[in-house]
Motif scaffolding. Structure first.
Motif, short mmCIF file in Angstrom:
data_model
loop_
_atom_site.label_atom_id
_atom_site.label_comp_id
_atom_site.label_asym_id
_atom_site.label_seq_id
_atom_site.Cartn_x
_atom_site.Cartn_y
_atom_site.Cartn_z
N ALA A 356 0.84 -1.21 0.00
CA ALA A 356 0.00 0.00 0.00
C ALA A 356 0.87 1.25 0.00
N ILE A 357 1.95 1.23 0.77
CA ILE A 357 2.87 2.38 0.77
C ILE A 357 3.41 2.61 -0.63
N GLY A 358 3.78 1.51 -1.29
CA GLY A 358 4.30 1.64 -2.65
C GLY A 358 3.31 2.29 -3.60
N PHE A 359 2.05 1.85 -3.54
CA PHE A 359 1.05 2.43 -4.44
C PHE A 359 0.69 3.86 -4.03
N LEU A 655 12.09 6.99 -3.57
CA LEU A 655 12.61 7.28 -2.24
C LEU A 655 11.52 7.12 -1.18
N ILE A 656 10.32 7.63 -1.49
CA ILE A 656 9.22 7.51 -0.53
C ILE A 656 8.84 6.06 -0.33
N ALA A 657 8.73 5.31 -1.45
CA ALA A 657 8.30 3.91 -1.36
C ALA A 657 9.32 3.08 -0.59
N LEU A 658 10.58 3.16 -0.96
CA LEU A 658 11.61 2.39 -0.27
C LEU A 658 11.75 2.83 1.18
N GLY A 659 11.75 4.15 1.39
CA GLY A 659 11.89 4.66 2.75
C GLY A 659 10.72 4.26 3.63
N GLY A 660 9.50 4.35 3.09
CA GLY A 660 8.32 3.98 3.86
C GLY A 660 8.32 2.50 4.22
N ALA A 661 8.63 1.64 3.22
CA ALA A 661 8.67 0.21 3.48
C ALA A 661 9.76 -0.13 4.49
N MET A 662 10.91 0.51 4.34
CA MET A 662 12.02 0.25 5.26
C MET A 662 11.67 0.69 6.68
N LEU A 664 8.65 0.93 7.98
CA LEU A 664 7.64 0.00 8.50
C LEU A 664 8.27 -1.28 9.02
N LEU A 665 9.16 -1.87 8.24
CA LEU A 665 9.76 -3.13 8.64
C LEU A 665 10.77 -2.96 9.76
N THR A 666 11.48 -1.84 9.76
CA THR A 666 12.44 -1.59 10.84
C THR A 666 11.71 -1.46 12.17
N VAL A 667 10.62 -0.71 12.16
CA VAL A 667 9.84 -0.57 13.39
C VAL A 667 9.30 -1.92 13.83
N HIS A 668 8.79 -2.69 12.87
CA HIS A 668 8.23 -4.00 13.21
C HIS A 668 9.28 -4.92 13.84
N GLY A 679 14.99 -5.20 9.27
CA GLY A 679 14.06 -4.43 8.44
C GLY A 679 14.76 -3.82 7.24
N ILE A 680 15.95 -3.30 7.46
CA ILE A 680 16.72 -2.71 6.35
C ILE A 680 17.15 -3.79 5.38
N ILE A 681 17.66 -4.91 5.92
CA ILE A 681 18.13 -6.00 5.06
C ILE A 681 16.99 -6.54 4.20
N THR A 682 15.80 -6.61 4.76
CA THR A 682 14.65 -7.16 4.03
C THR A 682 14.27 -6.30 2.83
N VAL A 683 14.45 -4.99 2.94
CA VAL A 683 14.05 -4.08 1.85
C VAL A 683 15.15 -3.90 0.81
#
Length: 831
Positions: A356-359, A655-662, A664-668, A679-683
């Motif tokens: 969703a962040i990507g879209f 930048l927004i898509a990658l940053g947002g996904a990163m 989200l996963l880092t916080v998780h 989280g960073i490694i996953t993205v």
């Protein structure tokens, strides 16, 4: 969050019928709204000074006339008796039809003009019957008509013939009065005239095709095309799902397995269809008729259902794969559902959030329909997720309870999917991570750099004709107009002049600029003068129509310039009040200020728009120096600006898509595993996916356009879920066993096989777009297939190597993550 999924699992286990009923109620409500969806055929452009200038021109000057171009083509010389007969029949049919009332009347503009205008009159003057002329006589009389006509009309007659020698094509122009009509009403009026002309039977050897750009863009409804693609995609995906869901049957279980496979395929189909309904209904609620947060549906947003098929199927595959495995292993569907929901279901939530962040990064696009597409896609994917963790397991638990009571639950077959051929093949992908993780990561970095270079070579492109099916007959006519007539007579470029236009200096500069514009590449000229409606043309007509004395008193010279002490505002007000044609180029806006426009016939097209704009800016620069302001605009120029805006927004979207996904996963992973680096490694592998996809686009010549501009969102939507599933399963397996290599093999064999299955269904589902007759959708099909292949490559080959390197570092700092006393050697993947 896992508590929420545990609670949801309990609700589904205890009240599956309630969950199903709730889903159906929501579907009915949103389905009612979905029936109200409106698809707007007009392409909405970004709001900038170019589109605002077009709005000012439309509001103050309108378009009092439209032109329908009738293209005549022949194998030989178009200047023939057959062409003359065809033109005569067409004109007669028009004048005898109801469409005759729409033709322009009065003034100097004839309603119908063609490349053979004047031939009949010249023949009659010579005492000959035009119907009895030979081909040679038609050509001779046409040349005589050109010689006898005033210079501007002579040049027009010549421009209505094709560029060949001898010319094999010619034009008839039919001018209609469009005063007070909106764009769609103009097209409808042209369509009525189109239908009249198509009833005329052309002589043998001559083809007749009426054409206008508006008719071309509205000739074909993209709805059936999208429906065809959606249907094919669904059909192929269902076949692939049947293979993915098939279990190896035990003795006497073939019929049982067949029924279960059909049920799972059917459930997946149902949740996709419901997700599309939810998206359509939500799109209406978010649209202009209700909340006003998005635009209406457009031909471009109609690709969203196909996106839902491609991405939404993954949710069903992953949740069912985990549920099946746990059911077969534990023998209890309820326990299996709890595990599947709190593990895979939670992972799907992360994947949905990243997608969703990507879209939603499309909201940063200056192009409104891209923002709408992003919102609709995010809603659709979110709907598919909700249905995959509610409706699907609710129906499945009811079916499996019934099967368990009857002793018909194929536990061995369900547990046996872990040793399927696909799982064994997927397990081989762990080899690079076990043997050469550092080398694998280095190669991935080099490929990322190479793909990044490909991104710098991409071009942006936005042609409205790309959204017309390739089999549309009018496209061939458009090509003829482009090749033989420089684009035809519909392309108009406007120069809106505002500010202090009533000064003598500004007036004289404007007269000079109009004269100089004839030399600008792409500007069409007649008799050596730019073919333009302007203050210069209005003054010229006024001098020849009995207004010379009054204009002289006001201070206008015969060369149309004025002295330094002349009250130009008085001249302009006189023209507005006395000369009807002045209303097309002069007006006072809502604030009472004088504004003027120069309406120029051009043929720059998409390729020549930069040179045309630069040339006009140069010749009109003295107008600005004299104190006025000007904006050069047209639909073509606006499209070129939009293409550039789309290209420029790509970097920001990435930048927004990658940053947002990163983020989200880092916080998780910080909250649930205290491992933010994961989280960073996953993205990071998604960066490789983007780079390789851009590189493939550059190699295969696919440009960035309004549809392929969704690549950033699609790559996040496809790539991040792949990597999330693998990372989450690795962490889960690593807690179970102290042997990193065993955990890695289990992860790649189990999750990798599910990823391969979902990649196959997604690639084929989206690959159907390659068969589209709409060029942007066809290109999108290729781009998505590239992204899927590279996402699978990054997830099962590159990410495991990165996880191995991380695990080695984490073990040195914190020890083995597996509980003490677990069987197996406590060793890392690199030991």
């Amino acid at each position: 969050m896992q508590t929420l999924f545990r609670a949801l699992a309990e609700l589904i286990i205890k009240r599956p019928a309630v969950v199903i009923a709730a889903v159906l109620v929501v579907t009915v409500v949103l389905g009612v709204f979905a029936t109200q969806s409106v698809t707007v055929q007009e392409v909405v452009t970004e709001d900038n000074e170019l589109t605002r200038a077009l709005d000012v021109i439309e509001e103050n000057f309108g378009e009092p006339t439209s032109v329908l171009q009738v293209v005549l083509e022949a194998q030989g010389d178009i200047r023939s008796a057959a062409s003359l007969a065809a033109l005569s029949s067409i004109e007669k049919a028009i004048l005898e039809s109801d469409a005759a009332a729409t033709l322009v009347s009065g003034g100097q503009q004839p309603p119908v003009v063609s490349f053979l205008t004047g031939v009949a009159r010249a023949a009659e003057a010579a005492g000959m019957n035009p119907a009895q002329l030979s081909d040679e006589m038609v050509a001779a009389f046409q040349q005589k008509a050109i010689e006898m006509a005033p210079p501007q009309f002579a040049a027009l007659y010549e421009s209505l013939m094709g560029s060949g020698e001898p010319p094999s094509s010619g034009l008839m122009l039919v001018f209609q009065d469009t005063t007070g009509l909106g764009p769609l009403e103009v097209i409808e009026q042209q369509r009525e005239l189109f239908d009249v002309i198509k009833t005329v039977e052309a002589p043998e050897g001559v083809s007749v095709t009426p054409f206008s750009f508006g008719l071309l863009l509205t000739a074909s409804d993209p709805g059936p095309e999208i429906g065809r693609l959606f249907g094919i995609a669904m059909g192929i995906v269902l076949l692939i799902l049947a293979v993915v869901y098939w279990l190896r049957p035990g003795p006497g279980q073939r019929r049982l397995i067949l029924g279960r496979t059909a049920a799972d395929v059917g459930l997946t189909l149902v949740i996709i269809m419901i997700a599309v309904v939810w998206m359509q209904g939500a799109g209406v609620l978010l649209g202009p008729d209700y909340l006003g947060l998005t635009d209406y549906f457009s031909p471009q947003t109609q690709v969203v259902p196909i996106l839902i098929v491609g991405l939404g199927v993954d949710f069903a595959i992953h949740i069912l794969a985990r549920y099946r495995f746990e059911t077969g292993t534990l023998g209890d569907p309820e326990k299996a559902l709890r595990i599947a929901m709190t593990t895979t279901g939670f992972t799907l939530l992360l994947a949905t959030g990243a997608t969703a962040i990507g879209f939603l990064t499309n909201l940063s696009s200056p192009v409104s329909f891209l923002a709408t597409l992003g919102v609709l896609a995010a809603v659709g994917i979110s709907a598919a997720f909700v249905l995959a963790v509610t409706f699907l397991p609710a129906v499945r638990i009811i079916l499996d309870r019934r099967a368990a009571r009857k002793g018909r639950l194929p536990l061995k077959a369900l547990a046996g999917q872990a040793t399927s051929s696909l799982s064994r093949i997927a397990a081989k992908a762990a080899w690079p991570a076990e043997r050469a993780p550092v080398a694998t990561v280095i190669i991935a970095v080099l490929l990322t750099v190479l793909g990044g270079y490909g991104f710098t070579q991409l071009e942006s492109e936005f042609n409205l004709t790309d959204f017309v099916p390739k089999n549309e007959p009018l496209l061939a006519t458009f090509d003829t107009l482009s090749k033989e007539f420089g684009g035809g007579f519909e392309e108009r470029t406007q120069v809106l002049v505002t500010g202090d236009i009533a000064g003598p200096g500004a007036h004289n500069a404007l007269i000079g600029a109009v004269a100089a514009s004839a030399e600008v590449p792409g500007v069409q000229s007649v008799g050596g003068f730019a073919d333009a409606n302007s203050i210069a043309s209005v003054l010229g007509q006024a001098f020849g129509a009995g207004y010379a004395a009054e204009l002289g008193v006001l201070g206008v010279r015969p060369d149309l310039t004025v002295g330094s002490d002349v009250d130009v505002a008085a001249v302009y007000d006189y023209l507005i009040a006395s000369v009807p044609a002045a209303g097309q180029v002069l007006a006072r806006d809502d604030g009472g200020s004088l504004i003027t426009r120069v309406d120029i016939r051009t043929s720059g097209g998409q390729n020549g728009v930069a040179a045309l704009t630069a040339g006009l800016k140069e010749v009109f620069s003295p107008v600005e120096e004299a104190g006025a302001e000007f904006v050069i605009t047209s639909q073509t120029i606006s499209q070129a600006r939009q293409s550039q805006a789309i290209e420029n927004s790509q970097v920001l979207s990435l930048l927004i898509a990658l940053g947002g996904a990163m983020l989200l996963l880092t916080v998780h992973y910080t909250i649930y595993a205290r491992k933010p680096l994961i989280g960073i490694i996953t993205v990071l592998p998604v960066g490789l996916v983007l780079a390789l996809t851009f590189g493939a686009m550059a190699v295969t010549g696919i440009p960035i356009n309004p549809v392929t501009a969704t690549l950033a969102a699609l790559s996040i939507g496809i790539g991040v879920p792949f990597t999330i599933h693998l990372t989450s399963r690795f962490l889960e397996e690593r807690k179970k066993t102290p042997d990193c290599k065993l955990a890695l093999r289990r992860t790649v064999s189990q999750t990798g096989s599910a990823l391969a299955g979902s990649a196959l269904t997604t690639a084929i589902g989206f690959g159907v777009l390659i068969t589209s007759t709409l060029i942007p959708f066809q290109q999108l099909g290729y781009v998505i297939v590239y992204a899927i292949v590279f996402s699978l490559f990054a997830a099962v080959l590159v990410l495991p190597s990165m996880l191995v390197l991380w695990d080695n570092r984490d073990r040195r700092r914190h020890g083995s993550p597996a509980p003490a006393g677990e069987p197996g050697d406590s060793r890392g993947c690199m030991e």
